[in-house]
Design a protein around this motif. Structure first.
Motif, short mmCIF file in Angstrom:
data_model
loop_
_atom_site.label_atom_id
_atom_site.label_comp_id
_atom_site.label_asym_id
_atom_site.label_seq_id
_atom_site.Cartn_x
_atom_site.Cartn_y
_atom_site.Cartn_z
N THR A 236 -10.41 4.73 -6.77
CA THR A 236 -10.67 3.38 -6.17
C THR A 236 -10.90 3.55 -4.64
O THR A 236 -10.02 4.24 -4.04
N PHE B 47 -1.11 -1.41 -17.35
CA PHE B 47 -0.48 -2.17 -16.24
C PHE B 47 -1.58 -2.71 -15.32
O PHE B 47 -2.42 -2.06 -14.94
N SER B 48 -1.10 -3.63 -14.66
CA SER B 48 -2.19 -4.08 -13.36
C SER B 48 -1.24 -4.04 -12.15
O SER B 48 -0.01 -4.55 -12.23
N ILE B 49 -1.73 -3.80 -10.96
CA ILE B 49 -1.28 -3.86 -9.72
C ILE B 49 -1.95 -4.75 -8.88
O ILE B 49 -3.33 -4.36 -8.78
N ALA B 50 -1.44 -5.61 -8.05
CA ALA B 50 -2.06 -6.15 -7.00
C ALA B 50 -1.46 -5.60 -5.70
O ALA B 50 -0.66 -5.62 -5.34
N LEU B 51 -2.73 -4.53 -5.26
CA LEU B 51 -2.26 -4.05 -4.04
C LEU B 51 -2.44 -4.75 -2.90
O LEU B 51 -3.39 -5.04 -2.61
N SER B 52 -1.28 -4.73 -2.25
CA SER B 52 -1.31 -5.76 -0.83
C SER B 52 -1.57 -4.83 0.31
O SER B 52 -0.96 -3.70 0.37
N PRO B 53 -2.19 -5.15 1.21
CA PRO B 53 -2.53 -4.52 2.38
C PRO B 53 -1.52 -4.65 3.39
O PRO B 53 -1.71 -5.21 4.56
N ASP C 217 -8.67 -14.76 -8.38
CA ASP C 217 -7.38 -14.56 -8.45
C ASP C 217 -6.61 -15.47 -9.32
O ASP C 217 -5.54 -15.16 -10.18
N TRP D 265 -0.51 -14.13 -1.91
CA TRP D 265 -1.60 -14.26 -2.54
C TRP D 265 -1.57 -15.17 -3.70
O TRP D 265 -2.52 -15.78 -4.05
N LEU E 143 -10.74 2.38 -0.95
CA LEU E 143 -10.03 1.31 -0.25
C LEU E 143 -10.34 1.40 1.18
O LEU E 143 -9.97 2.64 1.59
N LEU F 261 1.02 -1.27 0.11
CA LEU F 261 0.08 -0.03 -0.08
C LEU F 261 1.00 1.19 -0.34
O LEU F 261 0.37 2.54 -0.57
N ASP F 262 2.04 1.16 0.53
CA ASP F 262 2.90 2.14 0.58
C ASP F 262 4.00 2.33 -0.64
O ASP F 262 4.95 3.12 -0.56
N LEU G 47 -6.90 -14.57 -12.91
CA LEU G 47 -6.17 -13.46 -13.23
C LEU G 47 -4.69 -13.85 -13.46
O LEU G 47 -3.85 -13.55 -14.38
#
Lengths: 192, 192
Positions: free
Chosen positions: B184, B155-161, B54, B32, B186, B9-10, B57
């Protein structure tokens, strides 16, 4: 205690220089909120506006908030910019070294100046909020202080499809665990 | 040309020191993907696994890719870590100053070492990919070079918590426009 901010995809929420806050790209960052009906009413921007899920979210965020906590930098940037009737409409506790009497504005917003630290500000805000929640209005430094002190219960981010490359990062140097949940898949296109 | 990565996330996608890639939190960032059935099969991790969105994807990402482009740092980190049958199963064009003959592995992966820049690597990858797309495997520096050169389509990003506080940022200093879309929303909770 919670916070709710708009962040660019690369993690920025504000410019380094507060004088740039009205600059084109920083206004663009926040532009999703200006067409929302509830926000327009709250800021006296005139009638009309969107009434979809973004609007519900803006309303819910304001309505759950019984008191705000704010850093000095944000207060200084807003002191002369907010209208006579600022959008907070709750007590606002400003973290500052300056000693100053409470400043009452129209519509239920009173600024209280807190000189004895973030926990004291939170205690005072909780008392003032009653049944409702306390929101950290900002800025990034104040949010990080509360995060690092373990005093934040939850937060929401409106992730904007923009890359800024510079500014103030929301999470600069924050290394704390979040509650486990799945990843969020995001897709972006580059303009041709 | 596209890329697809998992980001905290950062904004971090890898540790500063490649030797830390197998460290707990960096493995956690990617966790994941390991239970996904398609990924397990592709990496020979054994049968079973999840078959939800998932997994779809992960499969779509691999299946759309006809060739990969990769930076030297990523190749060096993987050269001795990937199995005899690496997961790429396409030609892989490695950006490097090192002159080296193509290195053919099992299962369709052949590494080609490109010494004359990112555009040449992309041209070669496009030819090799045929009808399929070219994926930038990584790392961050290679992705940024292609982004800044205007050569990325999406592009695609899997944004991790997760919040890391340090490491290599995907978008460090990238300042380019993305195609307009909504924000988006969140939500995250902090553990009690």
């Amino acid at each position: 205690m919670f916070f709710s901010v708009t962040m660019s995809l690369d993690g920025f929420i504000a410019p380094e220089d507060p004088n740039e806050l009205m600059g084109k790209k920083w206004v663009e960052l926040q532009k999703w909120v200006f067409p929302q009906r509830y926000f327009r009413e709250r800021l006296g921007l005139g009638g009309g506006g969107e009434e979809g899920p973004d609007n519900d979210l803006v309303r819910d965020t304001f309505e759950r908030t019984g008191a705000n906590v704010m850093g000095k930098r944000m207060f200084d940037a807003g002191e002369h910019a907010w209208p006579e009737n600022p959008p907070f409409r709750t007590p606002v506790f400003v973290l500052t070294k300056e000693k100053r009497d409470p400043w009452e504005r129209l519509g239920g917003t009173t600024f209280h100046f807190v000189n004895d630290g973030i926990e004291s500000a939170l205690d005072q805000a909780r008392q003032a909020a009653g049944d409702r929640d306390v929101r950290i209005s900002g800025g990034a430094d104040t949010i990080r202080q509360y995060l690092n002190a373990g005093l934040v219960d939850e937060f929401s981010i409106a992730l904007s499809p923009m890359l800024f490359g510079q500014g103030i990062r929301l999470f600069d140097g924050v290394d704390i665990p979040l509650e486990a949940q799945r990843v969020t898949h995001l897709n972006y296109r580059l303009p041709r």
